[in-house]
Write an enzyme that holds these catalytic residues in place. Sequence first.
Site, short mmCIF file in Angstrom:
data_model
loop_
_atom_site.label_atom_id
_atom_site.label_comp_id
_atom_site.label_asym_id
_atom_site.label_seq_id
_atom_site.Cartn_x
_atom_site.Cartn_y
_atom_site.Cartn_z
N SER A 91 0.90 -1.13 -0.07
CA SER A 91 -0.23 0.12 0.03
C SER A 91 0.92 1.24 0.08
CB SER A 91 -0.82 -0.01 1.40
OG SER A 91 -1.37 1.21 1.51
N TYR A 112 -2.54 -0.18 9.93
CA TYR A 112 -2.66 -0.54 8.50
C TYR A 112 -1.36 -0.64 7.93
CZ TYR A 112 -4.01 -1.16 3.69
OH TYR A 112 -4.13 -1.41 2.34
#
Length: 337
Positions: A134, A159
């Site tokens: 990501s 995350y």
Amino acid sequence: MGGHASTILVTGAAGFIGAAVAEALMARALPVIGIDNMNDYYAVSLKHARLERITARHGNLFRFQEVDFSEMEALTGALKDADFGAIIHLGAQAGVRYSLENPHAYVASNLAGHVNMLELARARSVRHMVYASSSSVYGGNAKLPFAVEDRADHPVSLYAATKKADELLSETYAHLFRIPLTGLRFFTVYGPWGRPDMAMWKFAERMLSDRPIDVYNQGEMYRDFTYIDDIVSGVLACLDRPPADDGEEKAGGSTKPHALYNIGNNRSEHLMRLIEVLEDACRRKATLNLLPMQPGDVPATYADITALTRDTDYAPSIPIEVGVPRFIDWFRAYHAI
């Protein structure tokens, strides 16, 4: 169904990117085994609708198993009779903001689950595993655009930390077991069949029902919005080019068979510009509810895609002026509004 070396295992196959990638593989006549745990982080009905769509179009090439890859026994049991030559690992617990509320979901899926997929890749001697990282790994990096050579060791959300950890775990497996691995740092992905927790969807939903939209950091946000078709073409281009075990330095700096790429649109758009494009597509003005920055969020993302373009000829072609109206058309049709 056995399958063979051309069969691809896709995790997160009921997800936004997973379903689109599975469909693109089957459009190339490649059989796909899809797995997904069908969790209720967002409406499961949307996941079922994606699966129904790809089954209707490519059912003869598609086999789906509902399984949670964070449970190794369940994973190996579900796949014991399956043959596949490569893995596209897109399943994850997604979302920056939810990681503040439910950290353990991220640890199970993104850490334990990633190790399980690496172990599966090792056990099956796959030719390549492409996995989702990501853009959030760049944290609060002030240098724009983000390049794969930049340091990424100051994540600002759990995350992001799990995605960085996935890259480190992958580096270890590439070193110890010489498994060809490619990590893709996705920048904000949008388009038809997208995710309801993403800003684009929330804006559309509220604008089309004449409700105000929440705009964080007073609108001073920049995002490298990437249309789903551009993402899919990048994923498939990477799948076709496993990093070589030749001791040469790969994108991202590894000398093992492990490459890291940014995959984005290479155009960072001001959030207020996105809202203008949405207003045009929805044919109505937005009412803005201006709010401060949220914890774990970053003010700007911008992908330097030099490495991916150099190695795969990746060339994103869909600006928000084209992609957003397509999304809105789909959104209206899906919700019959």
